[in-house]
Each structure stands twice: as structure tokens, then as C-alpha cells.
Design a protein around this motif. Structure first.
Motif, PDB file in Angstrom:
ATOM      1  N   SER A 261       0.828  -1.211   0.000  1.00 57.04           N
ATOM      2  CA  SER A 261       0.000   0.000   0.000  1.00 57.04           C
ATOM      3  C   SER A 261       0.860   1.258   0.000  1.00 57.04           C
ATOM      4  CB  SER A 261      -0.942   0.000   1.208  1.00 57.04           C
ATOM      5  OG  SER A 261      -0.213   0.017   2.425  1.00 57.04           O
ATOM      6  N   LEU A 262       1.963   1.244   0.736  1.00 54.98           N
ATOM      7  CA  LEU A 262       2.878   2.385   0.729  1.00 54.98           C
ATOM      8  C   LEU A 262       3.498   2.590  -0.646  1.00 54.98           C
ATOM      9  CD1 LEU A 262       4.559   1.804   4.194  1.00 54.98           C
ATOM     10  CD2 LEU A 262       3.379   3.894   3.530  1.00 54.98           C
ATOM     11  N   GLN A 263       3.866   1.500  -1.298  1.00 51.70           N
ATOM     12  CA  GLN A 263       4.456   1.602  -2.630  1.00 51.70           C
ATOM     13  C   GLN A 263       3.449   2.147  -3.636  1.00 51.70           C
ATOM     14  OE1 GLN A 263       7.498   1.172  -3.568  1.00 51.70           O
ATOM     15  NE2 GLN A 263       8.535  -0.328  -2.331  1.00 51.70           N
ATOM     16  N   VAL A 264       2.214   1.681  -3.560  1.00 48.96           N
ATOM     17  CA  VAL A 264       1.185   2.147  -4.505  1.00 48.96           C
ATOM     18  C   VAL A 264       0.879   3.620  -4.280  1.00 48.96           C
ATOM     19  CG1 VAL A 264      -1.239   1.891  -5.182  1.00 48.96           C
ATOM     20  CG2 VAL A 264       0.173  -0.141  -4.813  1.00 48.96           C
ATOM     21  N   VAL A 265       0.755   4.025  -3.018  1.00 48.66           N
ATOM     22  CA  VAL A 265       0.523   5.452  -2.729  1.00 48.66           C
ATOM     23  C   VAL A 265       1.707   6.285  -3.205  1.00 48.66           C
ATOM     24  CG1 VAL A 265       0.235   7.145  -0.883  1.00 48.66           C
ATOM     25  CG2 VAL A 265      -1.051   5.010  -0.818  1.00 48.66           C
TER      26      VAL A 265
END
Length: 281
Positions: A261-265
Motif C-alpha cells: 500500500s505504501l508503494q502504490v501510494v
């Protein structure tokens, strides 16, 4: 008319994948902040009579080898894992921005600073972190300090590259011409114009730090065992994985979801803050 912030968030969350990732990340953050009220059980309470019980109505994600509730430990583990990640980001951004501005603005200091940065980045991240924690000792503070040293060079390179471009702009030359002090030029004119790549880099460092902390805890070089973290949960339960898969599966899913989720954001922020990528979208 919508404010610039609202308009930016609308563009950012227009992509459903980014919105879903942000919701997952928000859920982890809220669970960590309100862990005492969200967790159904005390994460350290031993119930040996219920050891290695599969998911049920009493324990939604099952219990571990000591009868501790896996869901409660995952929720409390989010406090340590995400807290360490946030602390690493804060230190890395602060130190990396200061060093990167110095290297990018002062030409004579650029070569020696960047050679030291290159030397640190030449070492594998996890090996350097293990080395530093082994020297400093096992504690949350030392893990944060070690990971901050590992990831600060990434910020230095980003800030330095942006500062090299910004310092040649006309508004910086105008500031020098009117007698603006060097600190004012650095922080008011250059730093404010390199915040976009730094913000994107911060999300990636957050994800890397969460994964690195899990790796250190799994190898026994992370935080003390009494502090529940996702990596420590997997490390302590790996010998029971063949008879109780949930003790490894669910902490592993928490690590994957948080990092992904951090990578996608971060990807979404990069796409919106880079004019060329935003135009392509």
C-alpha cells in the motif's frame, strides 16, 4: 471552486488502486493508534490451554504457540512496525535534506559528500543494518538509528540532484542579487522546490523500513522479543508453520499489505507531482 489540496487529492484518488491502498494504509494506522481499544485481547496474555488454535469466533486469526491471540498481536505489532518506519522516514528526510542541500549548493563540498554517500550505498541495505544493530545492541532506538543511516543516502541523492537544477534558476540568482543570506536561499528558495521528490521518496523509504524491520526481527537482530512486531511474530512461529499455518500467514500478509500500500501510494504521488507523468495520465 475546490482548493488546490482538494483538487490534488481528487486527482490522486481518481485511480481506484491508489484509493484502495490509501484505505488499507489508513486502516493500519488507525489500528495502531487505537490498539488498546481495537485489539480483542492483551497481546502478551498467555493461554497455553488454547495454544495453536485455528481461527474461530473466539480468536478470529487463531492463536500462537503460547495461546496468544494472533489478531491482537498483529494490531499491536502495527504500532512498532509502522512507528519504526515513521521514525526512520523522519530522521532520513531531515538528515538527507540537510546533507543533500549542502552537496547540491556548495560545489566544493559536493565531491567528498557524494563519495561518502556512494560508499554507504555500495553496501547491501540489510547487511549494513544488521552490522550496525550488532554493534549498537538490540533496541527500538538502535533499529531506527541503523535504518536511518541505511536510507539517508537515498534522500541525499534525490535532494542533491534537484538542488543542482534549482540553484541555477533565475529566482535563485535574483535572491543572491538582492543579498539574501545563504540559509534563506537554501531553505526558502531551494528546499521548498524539492519537496515533491522528497515526499515521494519518503513513501518508498517507509515501505523499505517496514520490510527491513521485519527482516531484522526475523533474523533476531531487531527489537527485543518482548515487543510484538510482525517480523518477530513470524520468526518465533516459523517452527510451527507446518501444523498451524495462520501463525505465519497473517503476520506475513500484514507486512505485504502495508509495504504494498505504501508503494502504490508512492507511485500515485509520483505520477501526480511529476508534470510529465501527470500529463500522460
Amino acid at each position: 471552486m475546490a482548493s488546490p489540496t482538494v483538487a490534488f487529492l481528487n486527482r490522486l484518488f481518481r485511480r481506484k488502486l491508489v484509493l484502495a491502498a490509501a484505505c488499507v494504509l489508513l486502516a493500519f494506522v488507525l489500528a495502531a493508534l487505537f490498539a488498546p481499544w481495537v485489539a480483542p485481547y492483551d497481546p502478551g496474555a498467555l493461554r497455553v490451554i488454547r495454544r495453536l488454535k485455528p481461527p474461530s469466533e473466539l480468536n478470529w486469526l487463531g492463536t500462537d504457540e503460547f495461546g496468544r491471540d494472533v489478531l491482537s498481536r498483529i494490531i499491536y505489532g502495527a504500532r512498532a512496525s509502522l512507528g519504526i518506519g515513521a521514525a526512520v522516514v523522519a530522521i532520513s528526510i531531515a538528515a538527507g535534506s540537510a546533507i543533500g542541500l549542502t552537496a547540491g549548493y556548495f560545489r566544493r563540498l559536493d565531491p567528498p559528500i557524494m563519495r561518502m554517500v556512494d560508499a554507504v550505498m555500495a553496501l547491501p541495505d540489510i547487511l549494513l543494518a544488521i552490522f550496525l544493530v550488532a554493534i549498537l545492541g538490540s533496541s527500538i532506538f538502535n533499529v531506527v538509528f541503523a535504518l536511518a543511516i541505511v536510507y539517508t543516502p537515498r534522500v541525499v541523492r534525490v535532494v542533491r540532484a534537484s538542488a543542482l537544477v534549482v540553484r541555477e534558476q533565475q529566482f535563485v540568482e535574483a535572491a543572491r542579487a538582492i543579498g539574501a543570506s545563504t540559509p534563506r536561499i537554501l531553505f526558502r528558495h531551494i528546499l521548498m522546490n524539492v519537496t515533491s521528490p522528497v515526499l515521494v521518496q519518503a513513501t518508498f523509504i517507509f515501505a523499505y523500513a517496514v520490510l527491513a524491520e521485519a527482516g531484522l526481527s526475523f533474523l533476531g537482530a531487531g527489537v527485543p522479543p518482548e515487543v510484538p512486531t510482525w517480523g518477530e511474530m513470524i520468526a518465533s512461529a516459523q517452527q510451527y508453520a507446518d501444523q498451524a499455518f495462520w501463525v505465519v500467514l497473517f503476520p506475513g500478509l500484514a507486512i505485504v499489505l502495508a509495504a504494498l500500500s505504501l508503494q502504490v501510494v508512492g507511485d500515485g504521488l509520483r505520477d501526480q507531482l511529476d508534470p510529465r507523468l501527470r500529463k500522460a495520465l
